[in-house]
Design an enzyme around this catalytic site. Structure first.
Site, PDB file in Angstrom:
ATOM      1  N   GLY A   1      -1.074  -2.233   0.030  1.00 25.72           N
ATOM      2  CA  GLY A   1      -1.959  -2.526   1.149  1.00 25.72           C
ATOM      3  C   GLY A   1      -2.439  -1.270   1.861  1.00 25.72           C
ATOM      4  O   GLY A   1      -3.604  -1.187   2.267  1.00 25.72           O
ATOM      5  N   THR A   2      -1.565  -0.289   2.012  1.00 25.97           N
ATOM      6  CA  THR A   2      -1.947   0.936   2.720  1.00 25.97           C
ATOM      7  C   THR A   2      -3.094   1.634   1.994  1.00 25.97           C
ATOM      8  O   THR A   2      -4.085   2.045   2.610  1.00 25.97           O
ATOM      9  CB  THR A   2      -0.728   1.884   2.828  1.00 25.97           C
ATOM     10  OG1 THR A   2       0.302   1.187   3.532  1.00 25.97           O
ATOM     11  CG2 THR A   2      -1.075   3.161   3.557  1.00 25.97           C
TER      12      THR A   2
ATOM     13  N   ASN B   1       0.906  -8.853  11.465  1.00 23.70           N
ATOM     14  CA  ASN B   1       2.221  -8.710  10.823  1.00 23.70           C
ATOM     15  C   ASN B   1       3.385  -8.856  11.798  1.00 23.70           C
ATOM     16  O   ASN B   1       4.500  -9.142  11.386  1.00 23.70           O
ATOM     17  CB  ASN B   1       2.327  -7.359  10.102  1.00 23.70           C
ATOM     18  CG  ASN B   1       1.840  -6.213  10.935  1.00 23.70           C
ATOM     19  OD1 ASN B   1       0.687  -6.188  11.355  1.00 23.70           O
ATOM     20  ND2 ASN B   1       2.713  -5.262  11.206  1.00 23.70           N
TER      21      ASN B   1
ATOM     22  N   GLN C   1      -0.847  -9.838   5.118  1.00 22.89           N
ATOM     23  CA  GLN C   1       0.128 -10.870   5.508  1.00 22.89           C
ATOM     24  C   GLN C   1      -0.310 -12.283   5.130  1.00 22.89           C
ATOM     25  O   GLN C   1       0.523 -13.176   5.051  1.00 22.89           O
ATOM     26  CB  GLN C   1       0.406 -10.801   7.017  1.00 22.89           C
ATOM     27  CG  GLN C   1       1.170  -9.557   7.445  1.00 22.89           C
ATOM     28  CD  GLN C   1       2.603  -9.504   6.900  1.00 22.89           C
ATOM     29  OE1 GLN C   1       3.185 -10.518   6.504  1.00 22.89           O
ATOM     30  NE2 GLN C   1       3.170  -8.309   6.859  1.00 22.89           N
TER      31      GLN C   1
ATOM     32  N   SER D   1      -1.528  -6.967  -0.707  1.00 25.95           N
ATOM     33  CA  SER D   1      -0.383  -6.211  -1.214  1.00 25.95           C
ATOM     34  C   SER D   1       0.592  -7.134  -1.930  1.00 25.95           C
ATOM     35  O   SER D   1       0.884  -8.230  -1.438  1.00 25.95           O
ATOM     36  CB  SER D   1       0.313  -5.537  -0.029  1.00 25.95           C
ATOM     37  OG  SER D   1       1.506  -4.923  -0.456  1.00 25.95           O
TER      38      SER D   1
ATOM     39  N   HIS E   1       3.951  -6.877  -2.643  1.00 25.17           N
ATOM     40  CA  HIS E   1       5.361  -7.091  -2.281  1.00 25.17           C
ATOM     41  C   HIS E   1       5.561  -8.077  -1.145  1.00 25.17           C
ATOM     42  O   HIS E   1       6.700  -8.411  -0.807  1.00 25.17           O
ATOM     43  CB  HIS E   1       6.074  -5.755  -2.009  1.00 25.17           C
ATOM     44  CG  HIS E   1       5.706  -5.066  -0.744  1.00 25.17           C
ATOM     45  ND1 HIS E   1       6.551  -5.027   0.325  1.00 25.17           N
ATOM     46  CD2 HIS E   1       4.612  -4.369  -0.383  1.00 25.17           C
ATOM     47  CE1 HIS E   1       5.992  -4.316   1.307  1.00 25.17           C
ATOM     48  NE2 HIS E   1       4.807  -3.914   0.895  1.00 25.17           N
TER      49      HIS E   1
ATOM     50  N   THR F   1      -3.845   6.243 -13.972  1.00 20.82           N
ATOM     51  CA  THR F   1      -3.370   5.279 -14.969  1.00 20.82           C
ATOM     52  C   THR F   1      -2.866   4.026 -14.267  1.00 20.82           C
ATOM     53  O   THR F   1      -2.125   4.114 -13.284  1.00 20.82           O
ATOM     54  CB  THR F   1      -2.233   5.918 -15.806  1.00 20.82           C
ATOM     55  OG1 THR F   1      -2.755   7.113 -16.379  1.00 20.82           O
ATOM     56  CG2 THR F   1      -1.742   4.986 -16.891  1.00 20.82           C
TER      57      THR F   1
ATOM     58  N   CYS G   1       7.458  -1.042  10.017  1.00 25.15           N
ATOM     59  CA  CYS G   1       6.996   0.332  10.147  1.00 25.15           C
ATOM     60  C   CYS G   1       7.408   0.942  11.471  1.00 25.15           C
ATOM     61  O   CYS G   1       7.549   2.144  11.578  1.00 25.15           O
ATOM     62  CB  CYS G   1       5.486   0.386  10.024  1.00 25.15           C
ATOM     63  SG  CYS G   1       4.933  -0.500   8.584  1.00 25.15           S
TER      64      CYS G   1
END
Ligand code: PLP
Length: 387
Positions: A72-73, A151, A179, A199, A201, A237, A325
């Site tokens: 996501g970042t 979030n 989220q 994202s 995860h 890659t 974070c």
């Protein structure tokens, strides 16, 4: 009930066994470089393209509009910095004060480079003021970035309204859906979204993989220099097993979305009711209506979040004091500041985020532990008598 009770699904999630199973062959027999011409490469490429199609279908987009990233970042940075570089004639940026740092920091960097950055106002529940947004758009506005779901406090924005407004004014619209993707329905065409970050995860795919949806024709500078991967948009890659895992996790989350949403809303609202009935001095943060099904966030008067977290951890419960974070920071979160939670109260913030493994027994155990812990801590600090 099994321990640990994991209530931090907005921070990260375990990889689902079906996701891992789908990924495993891509570490071994299908290990090829997805750019290679021979058949081992083609097998890897097929895995990537299959995942791209799954993501595109989930978003109501086309496969060529999906760019895989490291999470996501990276997707947020790619969208915001890439859009600025590709549109140098426009210098005005709009966002909200409750965005994730992955949005705020790239925008602040642009501000230091001479762009004008303005914050759209939010109300006490963290809902962005749409009327103010309509007033704040300018002829030199380059883009508007409004997150789909917060979030920390779980507040959901009316993304279609912002998308439609921006499209009508010829302004790019980006949303951070890290989220919400896999939990709320998203239709990028209907919602008129130009760019959307997600994202893996957060939805039972591995860490280190994500994607940016970029509407066809959106001017966007190349973010990562290197090979010509991802139609030249992002060199490097490809993380083939991660991408395959993201595809499978997308499929699974969308198949279960309706039933999981109903189940989690019921659990969430039951918990809020019990919480306020059991523990005095609780302030629920965020919207009760426009709220992520899995999000429980509140502030406890007269206690600090950290000792509560430690006591919960000792009882086998994983929770968060705010966003992952900002964990470890003693400053109250920028989100709670933006929705005007007093500093003292913000120190007692607690976020519980549910997932597939969460059931009523786990929440009952959490509430019991929490109630005991808060009473003890309030007694120790002498604040019990003040309520
Ligand atoms: N945006 C939001 C709203 C998030 O919650 C997070 C992670 O917590 C991110 C962006 C960053 O995503 P990643 O961890 O994949 O870099």
């Amino acid at each position: 009930m099994e321990l640990p009770v994991y209530l931090d699904h907005s921070a990260t999630t375990p990889v689902a066994s079906a996701v891992l199973e789908e990924m495993l062959p891509y570490f071994t027999e299908r290990f090829g470089n997805a750019s290679a011409l021979y058949s081992v490469g083609a097998a890897a490429r097929d895995g990537v393209e299959n995942a791209r199609e799954i993501l595109a279908a989930a978003l109501h987009a086309s496969p060529d509009e999906i760019v895989f990233t490291s999470g996501g970042t990276e997707a947020d940075n790619m969208a915001l910095r890439g859009a600025a570089e590709a549109n140098p004639q426009r210098r005005h940026l709009l966002t909200t004060p409750i965005e994730h740092h992955a949005v705020l920091e790239p925008l602040e960097r642009l501000q230091h480079q001479g762009y004008e950055l303005e914050m759209l106002p939010v109300d006490g529940e963290g809902r962005v003021d749409f009327a103010a947004a309509t007033q704040m758009l300018r002829s030199d506005t380059l883009l508007v970035s409004v997150m789909h779901a917060n979030n920390e406090i779980g507040t959901i924005q009316d993304i279609a309204a912002f998308g439609t407004l921006c499209r009508a004014h010829g302004i790019l619209f980006h949303t951070d859906a890290v989220q919400s993707f896999g939990k709320l329905g998203i239709d990028v065409r209907r919602m008129q979204i130009d760019m959307l970050s997600l994202s893996g995860h957060k939805l039972h795919a591995p860490k280190g993989v994500g994607a940016l949806y970029v509407r066809r024709g959106t001017p966007l500078a190349r973010f990562m220099e290197g090979g010509g991967q991802e139609r030249g948009r992002r060199g490097g890659t490809l993380n083939v097993p991660g991408i395959v895992g993201l595809g499978k996790a997308t499929e699974l989350s969308h198949a279960q979305m309706a039933s999981e949403t109903a189940r989690l809303i019921e659990l969430r609202d039951w918990f809020f009711e019990r919480l306020t009935a059991t523990i005095p001095g609780v302030r629920i943060c965020g919207s009760r209506v426009h709220r992520m099904p899995n999000n429980i966030h509140f502030c406890l008067d007269g206690v600090q979040g950290e000792p509560v977290l430690l006591a919960l951890d000792a009882a086998g419960i994983c929770a968060s004091a705010g966003s992952a974070c900002s964990a470890g920071s003693t400053e109250p979160s920028h989100v709670l500041k933006a929705i005007c939670v007093p500093r003292e109260q913000a120190r007692g913030a607690l976020r519980l985020t549910m997932g597939g493994s969460t059931d009523q027994a786990a929440l009952e155990y959490t509430l019991e532990t929490l109630s005991r812990t808060v009473s003890e801590l309030r007694l120790l600090s002498g604040s019990a008598g003040r309520r």
